[in-house]
Design a protein around this motif. Sequence first.
Motif, PDB file in Angstrom:
ATOM      1  N   THR A 119       0.825  -1.201   0.000  1.00  0.00           N
ATOM      2  CA  THR A 119       0.000   0.000   0.000  1.00  0.00           C
ATOM      3  C   THR A 119       0.863   1.257   0.000  1.00  0.00           C
ATOM      4  O   THR A 119       2.013   1.242   0.422  1.00  0.00           O
ATOM      5  CB  THR A 119      -0.957   0.008   1.215  1.00  0.00           C
ATOM      6  N   GLY A 120       0.296   2.321  -0.474  1.00  0.00           N
ATOM      7  CA  GLY A 120       0.980   3.619  -0.583  1.00  0.00           C
ATOM      8  C   GLY A 120       0.166   4.502  -1.507  1.00  0.00           C
ATOM      9  O   GLY A 120      -0.758   4.037  -2.176  1.00  0.00           O
ATOM     10  N   LYS A 121       0.496   5.778  -1.540  1.00  0.00           N
ATOM     11  CA  LYS A 121      -0.264   6.659  -2.414  1.00  0.00           C
ATOM     12  C   LYS A 121       0.103   6.411  -3.867  1.00  0.00           C
ATOM     13  O   LYS A 121       1.104   5.738  -4.169  1.00  0.00           O
ATOM     14  CB  LYS A 121      -0.056   8.118  -2.025  1.00  0.00           C
ATOM     15  N   LYS A 122      -0.695   6.950  -4.770  1.00  0.00           N
ATOM     16  CA  LYS A 122      -0.509   6.665  -6.194  1.00  0.00           C
ATOM     17  C   LYS A 122       0.858   7.127  -6.678  1.00  0.00           C
ATOM     18  O   LYS A 122       1.418   8.100  -6.179  1.00  0.00           O
ATOM     19  CB  LYS A 122      -1.616   7.318  -7.020  1.00  0.00           C
ATOM     20  N   GLU A 123       1.379   6.413  -7.661  1.00  0.00           N
ATOM     21  CA  GLU A 123       2.676   6.675  -8.290  1.00  0.00           C
ATOM     22  C   GLU A 123       3.849   6.552  -7.320  1.00  0.00           C
ATOM     23  O   GLU A 123       4.898   7.151  -7.512  1.00  0.00           O
ATOM     24  CB  GLU A 123       2.700   8.073  -8.947  1.00  0.00           C
ATOM     25  N   SER A 124       3.674   5.754  -6.271  1.00  0.00           N
ATOM     26  CA  SER A 124       4.776   5.578  -5.322  1.00  0.00           C
ATOM     27  C   SER A 124       5.601   4.330  -5.629  1.00  0.00           C
ATOM     28  O   SER A 124       6.702   4.166  -5.100  1.00  0.00           O
ATOM     29  CB  SER A 124       4.237   5.507  -3.887  1.00  0.00           C
TER      30      SER A 124
END
Length: 445
Positions: A119-124
């Motif tokens: 998991t992580g924010k987009k484009e990470s």
Amino acid sequence: MEYADLPGILEDLLREMAVENVEVNSFLDPYNVSSITKLIRESRVIECKIRGWIAGDRLHQNSTWLPSRFSAKLVKVDNRYVMRLACGDPVVPVNIACTKGENLTIDATRIDGALTIITGKKESGKSHTVKAIIMELVAKGCIVVVFDINGEYVGLGSDEKGNPTEIASMMDVLVPGKNFKIGLRSMGVKAMANVLEYALNTPQNSVREFINIWEALEGANNLNIKSLLDAVRFRHMNESVREALLSRLQTIFGSNVISDDSGDPLEESIADGNRGLLLVIRLDRLMSYIRRLIVEYVLTRLSILLLSNKIPPIFLVAEEAHLYLRETYWDDMVTRMRHIGVSPIIVTNQPDSVPETIYRQADNVFLFNFTNERDLENISKSTNVDVETVKKIVPNLPRGSALLIGRLVNDVPMVINVKRIGALTLGETKSFFKEQKRSVIGVTS
């Protein structure tokens, strides 16, 4: 790492700023106190946490021992030594990342039979990490099933120059409505009931009535789409139940995914379990209810096939899981995953979409950049690492780096950089000013 928070430092800084506004020609400092003051104000503190203790060249956790503040000697341990302690001697070594410039070799058996959350924010860098893991697993002979929401996993069979990758011959892409059609009989009453209940929110009393109709038609050897719809239309039942069933069955059969003649595409595709296989199920360009239908069918059917030993254990990748996780029934599979032989890998940029019951069973977590404190707290509560560590490290992670927690690193939190893979990854953000942005950051196509 942070500045030392000493009493009086703020007061000293404010006093100096006030003095600087006054014009003075000389400053007397016969004892050279100012240099000492500057050193104190520039002092930095590296905050460390004891993760365990080493005895007999083995790492042990849950120690109550504390070093002496005065006589203890602090020594920086070699990175390779730390990685060897955390990763051990891999039974099935795979290399998907590096840390501090050193290749990190992890044990694929620590993903097998485990729940992994990325998991992580987009484009990470989430999807890139999954693709690196998939290519290693398939090359080792594993079977990986992927819910491909954006149509980005179909490129893993070739590199950027169009040459086939090592897993090119091991890929199979299923497109619902085309080469992915489910036979009504092979689907079974359990899978159909789960689709009605979890994917289409059918009331339980309606589901029970449907099961009775199915079993009656199956017992009379008259089970097909037409007879099923006719039985619902003309059977004596509550009118609201009839309406609920008829509308949902027409939705299901109108999707062009289920037919009378087709077999079981999952069993047919995974029948040969003696070689690596990447089974990509494309869910892009589908209506949301059809997507939920496919996901629920696959979950139920895989459980049945695994429990009956018709297929070998598999890895199941749920890309963009927040789009269907809540509307489909994952709890049963996650709870019994090691008993039925499935190893889920859940990928999402919305950690609050993953139920807490699933988080608490996570064995490995790849945590990419997040700045939302609420998200960080929710994740850290369900992992074997403290909230403070997550809050201090994760918001500062650059793109492509992740905090790895769990069985893969023996519960020693480790910051990793995911390696590049020799395949066409697709999935990049489409933008109007693509070329202009490339020239600014110095990237050439």
